[in-house]
Scaffold this motif. Structure first.
Motif, short mmCIF file in Angstrom:
data_model
loop_
_atom_site.label_atom_id
_atom_site.label_comp_id
_atom_site.label_asym_id
_atom_site.label_seq_id
_atom_site.Cartn_x
_atom_site.Cartn_y
_atom_site.Cartn_z
N VAL A 191 -14.13 9.73 -1.35
CA VAL A 191 -13.49 9.59 -0.04
C VAL A 191 -12.80 8.23 -0.01
CG1 VAL A 191 -13.84 9.45 2.45
CG2 VAL A 191 -15.21 11.05 1.07
N THR A 192 -11.52 8.25 0.34
CA THR A 192 -10.74 7.01 0.39
C THR A 192 -10.66 6.54 1.84
OG1 THR A 192 -9.41 7.79 -1.47
CG2 THR A 192 -8.55 5.93 -0.21
N THR A 193 -11.02 5.29 2.06
CA THR A 193 -10.99 4.70 3.40
C THR A 193 -10.01 3.53 3.40
OG1 THR A 193 -13.31 5.29 3.75
CG2 THR A 193 -12.34 3.65 5.24
N VAL A 194 -9.06 3.57 4.34
CA VAL A 194 -8.07 2.50 4.49
C VAL A 194 -8.39 1.76 5.77
CG1 VAL A 194 -5.63 1.92 4.64
CG2 VAL A 194 -6.36 3.89 3.26
N THR A 195 -8.72 0.49 5.67
CA THR A 195 -9.11 -0.33 6.82
C THR A 195 -8.06 -1.39 7.08
OG1 THR A 195 -11.44 0.00 6.23
CG2 THR A 195 -10.92 -1.75 7.82
N PRO A 196 -7.28 -1.28 8.20
CA PRO A 196 -6.28 -2.32 8.51
C PRO A 196 -6.97 -3.63 8.89
CG PRO A 196 -5.83 -0.27 9.69
CD PRO A 196 -7.22 -0.16 9.15
N ILE A 197 -6.41 -4.74 8.43
CA ILE A 197 -6.90 -6.07 8.82
C ILE A 197 -5.70 -6.90 9.24
CG2 ILE A 197 -8.93 -5.96 7.33
CD1 ILE A 197 -7.48 -7.68 5.32
N GLU A 198 -5.95 -8.16 9.59
CA GLU A 198 -4.89 -9.02 10.13
C GLU A 198 -3.77 -9.23 9.11
OE1 GLU A 198 -7.67 -11.64 7.93
OE2 GLU A 198 -7.87 -9.98 9.37
N ARG A 199 -2.61 -9.66 9.66
CA ARG A 199 -1.41 -9.98 8.89
C ARG A 199 -0.90 -8.79 8.08
NH1 ARG A 199 -2.45 -14.60 5.19
NH2 ARG A 199 -4.61 -13.89 5.16
N ASN A 200 -0.97 -7.60 8.69
CA ASN A 200 -0.42 -6.39 8.09
C ASN A 200 -0.98 -6.14 6.69
OD1 ASN A 200 1.15 -4.05 8.11
ND2 ASN A 200 2.92 -5.08 7.19
N ARG A 201 -2.28 -6.23 6.58
CA ARG A 201 -2.96 -5.97 5.31
C ARG A 201 -3.99 -4.86 5.50
NH1 ARG A 201 -5.69 -11.13 3.27
NH2 ARG A 201 -6.32 -11.21 5.46
N VAL A 202 -4.43 -4.27 4.37
CA VAL A 202 -5.44 -3.22 4.42
C VAL A 202 -6.45 -3.45 3.30
CG1 VAL A 202 -3.91 -1.48 5.44
CG2 VAL A 202 -4.10 -1.66 2.95
N ASN A 203 -7.68 -3.05 3.58
CA ASN A 203 -8.71 -2.97 2.56
C ASN A 203 -8.86 -1.51 2.14
OD1 ASN A 203 -9.32 -5.71 2.50
ND2 ASN A 203 -10.87 -5.52 4.12
N LEU A 204 -8.90 -1.29 0.85
CA LEU A 204 -8.98 0.06 0.31
C LEU A 204 -10.35 0.27 -0.31
CD1 LEU A 204 -7.13 2.52 0.02
CD2 LEU A 204 -6.48 1.68 -2.24
N TYR A 240 0.83 -1.20 0.00
CA TYR A 240 0.00 0.00 0.00
C TYR A 240 0.87 1.25 0.00
CZ TYR A 240 -2.91 3.74 1.81
OH TYR A 240 -3.54 4.93 1.98
N ASP A 241 0.52 2.18 -0.90
CA ASP A 241 1.26 3.44 -1.03
C ASP A 241 0.25 4.57 -0.96
OD1 ASP A 241 2.60 5.75 -1.96
OD2 ASP A 241 4.05 4.52 -3.04
N GLN A 242 0.37 5.42 0.08
CA GLN A 242 -0.56 6.52 0.26
C GLN A 242 -0.52 7.47 -0.93
OE1 GLN A 242 -2.88 7.03 2.70
NE2 GLN A 242 -3.58 8.74 1.41
N GLY A 243 0.65 7.66 -1.51
CA GLY A 243 0.77 8.55 -2.67
C GLY A 243 -0.03 8.05 -3.85
N LEU A 244 0.03 6.73 -4.09
CA LEU A 244 -0.74 6.16 -5.19
C LEU A 244 -2.24 6.26 -4.91
CD1 LEU A 244 1.28 2.94 -6.16
CD2 LEU A 244 1.15 5.12 -7.39
N ALA A 245 -2.64 6.08 -3.65
CA ALA A 245 -4.05 6.19 -3.30
C ALA A 245 -4.55 7.61 -3.54
CB ALA A 245 -4.26 5.78 -1.85
N ASP A 246 -3.74 8.61 -3.17
CA ASP A 246 -4.13 10.01 -3.41
C ASP A 246 -4.23 10.28 -4.91
OD1 ASP A 246 -4.17 10.39 -0.71
OD2 ASP A 246 -2.18 11.30 -0.61
N ARG A 247 -3.28 9.73 -5.66
CA ARG A 247 -3.29 9.93 -7.12
C ARG A 247 -4.53 9.29 -7.74
NH1 ARG A 247 1.26 7.14 -11.00
NH2 ARG A 247 0.16 7.39 -12.98
N ALA A 248 -4.88 8.09 -7.26
CA ALA A 248 -6.07 7.41 -7.78
C ALA A 248 -7.33 8.21 -7.47
CB ALA A 248 -6.17 6.01 -7.19
N GLU A 249 -7.39 8.78 -6.27
CA GLU A 249 -8.56 9.56 -5.88
C GLU A 249 -8.72 10.79 -6.78
OE1 GLU A 249 -9.69 12.30 -2.06
OE2 GLU A 249 -9.05 10.22 -1.64
N GLN A 250 -7.62 11.48 -7.05
CA GLN A 250 -7.68 12.67 -7.89
C GLN A 250 -8.04 12.31 -9.34
OE1 GLN A 250 -7.61 15.79 -6.75
NE2 GLN A 250 -7.47 14.83 -4.72
#
Length: 764
Positions: A159-172, A132-142
């Motif tokens: 609106v971008t929501t990042v949800t942490p889940i187990e094993r160091n993963r996130v749902n975007l 996961y790259d916050q910069g890419l997420a911001d770019r995708a949103e724009q």
């Protein structure tokens, strides 16, 4: 104690380096690395770390190498924190991995397909399984917001929501509130004097909406559409003498609620100029008269930019016919502002003559090279010929295998008299599998199935199977076409078919005509537009008796049998230069065919000629003509077979009359068709109100005339039926649809009238 202090100092230095990627005042005394340990890894392989470090075990370590190591590890994009620690002569690399994207989802996105959005994010590296790259997420949103703006949804929020889940993963999750699209409420043109504002607005595809705006979306602002409309406006003025016309500015204003858009276009018309003279200067290869014949700029007429462009292009193309690929033609205006006149000097420099060294083809991942190369009329190691190159490009495009065909010319290094041609194609799917149903006013419900492949295994051959279960025409047809059966372009077509038809209204009868046959046909190209066809087939036709069978059918069956075999030979010719086969606006099509029964139970000759002409009146209106003649006659002592008769009435012939009911009738009152047919149609085609210049949805007014005549009847124009009416043409997802409302203006007693008719997949 000394070791602990050393470790603390390096930890401090490493943290600061991680933030600034520069060496700090704190320093570690150089030492030889005895071992390297890595801590904090979860998914990344240790080898990835070791491969990025600028030192190995046994190397001398210093602060400069430590800073380089941290920069390299951060550069991988896999870690959100990196630290270096020293324990004696052991270097410890401590990393904290970025979380991995487990899932990407879109909520509320209705304007775009979710799979298409996921594919777009995948191309920029934001997808399942990637860090996961916050910069890419911001770019995708724009980028998502920008795409909604292109759809006139200016109020869309993402609106971008990042949800942490187990094993160091996130749902975007991208949550979209689309809102209502902004619509054009006003279009103003300021500065016009020669033409009314309503006339100029009529040139635009953008408008303030109408009853069909939900379909055309013409009231949704698009910068690309506005630019195209401004070009149309500029072309309109420049083609009517306004040499110095210009668009000064455009203002696009959106209301505070982001729902209404106002467009203002400021123009300066300038004066209207008349052409005073045209002169040729430069080198015209001693062919001045030939070039003069290409000039479309006429002295005494208003200046027309289209004529200037056509002339310079015609000159350049004509130079290309003699191998001068780099010819330069310039139209220099000499303006007399006192008298509002302009003269033109056409200055030509042919430059050097060129040969085509190589023809390179790219983009044909499926289609074989030979399928394209056999369409070329420009050959390698031959003079560059502009006409042949254009013809080659058009022939490849007409194959129908490609969405896009472009030809580019490139210089050959070290060879100023040679060029390479680069043919770039974009392939499209050429196979289709269709299951469907259709409905027409004449044939009611019709189920259909077809499987077709126009480019089997990339060979350029056609293979198809069609099944139709309509009320009046049931068919099973197998076709195979090899367009290059011989190397010089002779085509071969194999047909296997079974057709069962009831070609007219039988008032509840259950009889039918069933024809089963096989045919072989060849097509010989005599020019780029003309093809001659010849072939033969074997047919077996059965008259299946039933209730209400016409007396003419019974008479023929009683004399020659209910089953007839025939060996018809066919010959035909076609020429077609229309700009489109589905929605033409210019060009001509002609077809002539003859069928002769030379053996078997049926001996006859049957011919048909069709002519279509499309005349563009302007950008919106087209005048269309269609004419068709049919003629048949029995050979020897045999009459013309009744099952080969022509029929007329309804869509495709004379609208306003019931399908296939014109012409002779037998004693039972049933229409039996005839061996002679004439049909004439005229249409004026225009965009549907509210649809702008959309050619897929058009309306038309028409005049039809025609009839069918028996073998012993005189063909008299006084016996023709005629009608007038209006109709709708729509290129729908299931095929071309035409709806016609007709009023017969010439009819006779007993004619069956049907004022409203529609059908899918017909013309005229």
């Amino acid at each position: 104690m000394k070791k602990q202090i050393k470790r603390f100092r390096v930890r401090t230095v490493s943290a600061m380096v991680a933030m600034a990627f520069v060496a700090n005042a704190w320093a570690v005394d150089p030492f030889t690395v005895r071992d390297i340990r890595v801590e904090g890894l979860q998914r990344v392989e240790p080898g990835t770390i070791f491969a990025s470090l600028p030192f190995r075990i046994g190397d001398l370590y210093n602060d400069e190498k430590g800073s380089a190591a941290i920069r390299a590890l951060f550069g991988l994009g896999l870690f959100k924190d990196v630290r270096l620690e020293v324990s004696g002569d052991v270097l410890v690399v401590i990393v904290e991995e970025r979380p991995t994207v487990a899932d990407v989802d879109f909520v509320g996105a209705k304007e775009f397909d979710k799979d298409a959005l996921k594919k777009a994010l995948r191309e920029i590296g934001l997808t399942e399984g990637r860090p996961y790259d916050q910069g890419l997420a911001d770019r995708a949103e724009q980028e998502l917001k920008r795409q909604y703006i292109n759809k006139s949804l200016y109020g869309a929020e993402v609106v971008t929501t990042v949800t942490p889940i187990e094993r160091n993963r996130v749902n975007l999750t991208f949550t979209v509130t689309e809102g209502e699209p902004a619509r054009i409420k006003e279009i103003r043109i300021v500065g016009n004097k020669a033409f009314s504002e309503s006339t100029l607005r009529g040139l635009f595809d953008l408008d303030t909406g109408g009853m069909l705006s939900w379909y055309t979306k013409s009231d949704r602002y698009s910068r690309a559409k506005l630019n195209a409309d401004l070009e149309a406006l500029r072309s309109y003025y420049l083609s009517r003498g306004f040499l110095e016309f210009r668009v000064d500015s455009t203002q696009v204003a959106i209301s505070p609620n982001k729902q209404d858009i106002s467009i203002t276009v400021n123009v300066t018309e300038g004066e209207r100029y008349v052409v005073s003279s045209v002169k040729l200067e430069g080198n015209y290869l001693g062919k001045d008269d030939e070039f003069k014949s290409l000039v479309t700029i006429r002295p005494g007429e208003p200046y027309n930019a289209d004529h200037v462009a056509q002339t310079t292009k015609a000159f350049t193309d004509y130079f290309g016919n003699f191998g001068y690929a780099f010819a330069n033609v310039e139209a220099r205006p000499e303006i007399d502002r006192v008298n509002n006149r302009v003269s033109f000097v056409l200055l030509a420099e042919p430059s050097r003559r060129a040969y085509v060294r190589r023809i390179n083809i790219s983009g044909n991942n499926r289609t074989r090279d030979e399928v394209l190369r056999r369409e070329f009329r420009q050959f390698e190691s031959s003079w560059y010929d502009g006409d042949k190159i254009k013809l080659s490009r058009d022939r490849i495009d007409r194959l129908g295998y490609f969405k896009e065909v472009t030809v580019e010319t490139s210089d050959v290094a070290g060879a100023p008299d040679q060029v390479d041609l680069n043919i770039n194609v974009v392939e499209k799917p050429t196979g289709s599998l269709q299951l469907g149903a259709g409905f027409s006013s004449a044939e009611k419900l019709a189920l259909s199935f077809s499987i077709k492949q126009e480019n089997v295994f990339g060979s350029g051959n056609y293979l198809g199977v069609d099944v139709n279960t309509s009320k009046y025409n049931r068919t099973i047809v197998f076709n195979s076409v090899n367009p290059y059966f011989t190397p010089d372009g002779i085509s071969r077509t194999i047909d296997l078919y079974h057709r069962a038809s009831k070609p007219y209204e039988d008032q509840g009868g259950n009889y039918e005509l069933a024809t089963t046959g096989a045919g072989l046909r060849f097509g010989i190209p005599f020019s780029e537009l003309d093809t001659v066809y010849f072939g033969g087939s074997v047919e077996r036709t059965q008259i299946k008796p039933g209730t209400n069978i016409p007396a003419a059918y019974l008479a023929y069956a009683n004399r020659f049998g209910y089953t007839s075999t025939a060996l018809p030979l066919t010959i035909g010719w076609s020429r077609d230069d229309r700009d489109s086969t589905i929605a033409p606006s210019s060009g001509r099509m002609q077809r002539l065919g003859a069928e002769v029964g030379v053996a078997g139970d049926a001996r006859y000759v049957r011919s048909n000629y069709q002519f279509q002409q499309y005349v563009p009146l302007n950008k919106q209106f087209t005048l269309a003509f269609n004419g068709e003649l049919g003629w048949g006659k029995g050979l020897g002592d045999r009459p013309f077979p009744v099952f080969k008769n022509f029929y007329s009435g309804g869509l495709g012939s004379v609208r306003g009359f019931d399908q296939g009911t014109l012409g002779p009738r037998d004693v039972t009152g049933a229409t039996i068709g005839g061996p002679r047919k004439i049909t004439m149609n005229a249409e004026i085609i225009a965009p549907f109100p509210g649809a702008g210049n959309d050619r897929t949805l058009r309306m038309f007014g028409f005049v039809d005339a025609g009839n069918v005549f028996g073998e012993n009847e005189r063909l008299q124009f006084g016996d023709l039926r005629a009608s007038v009416g209006v109709g709708l043409s729509w290129i729908s997802p299931v095929g071309p649809l035409r709806l016609a409302a007709a009023h017969p203006i010439r009819k006779f007693a007993g004619d069956r009238i049907q004022r409203l008719q529609f059908q899918i997949g017909t013309s005229f």
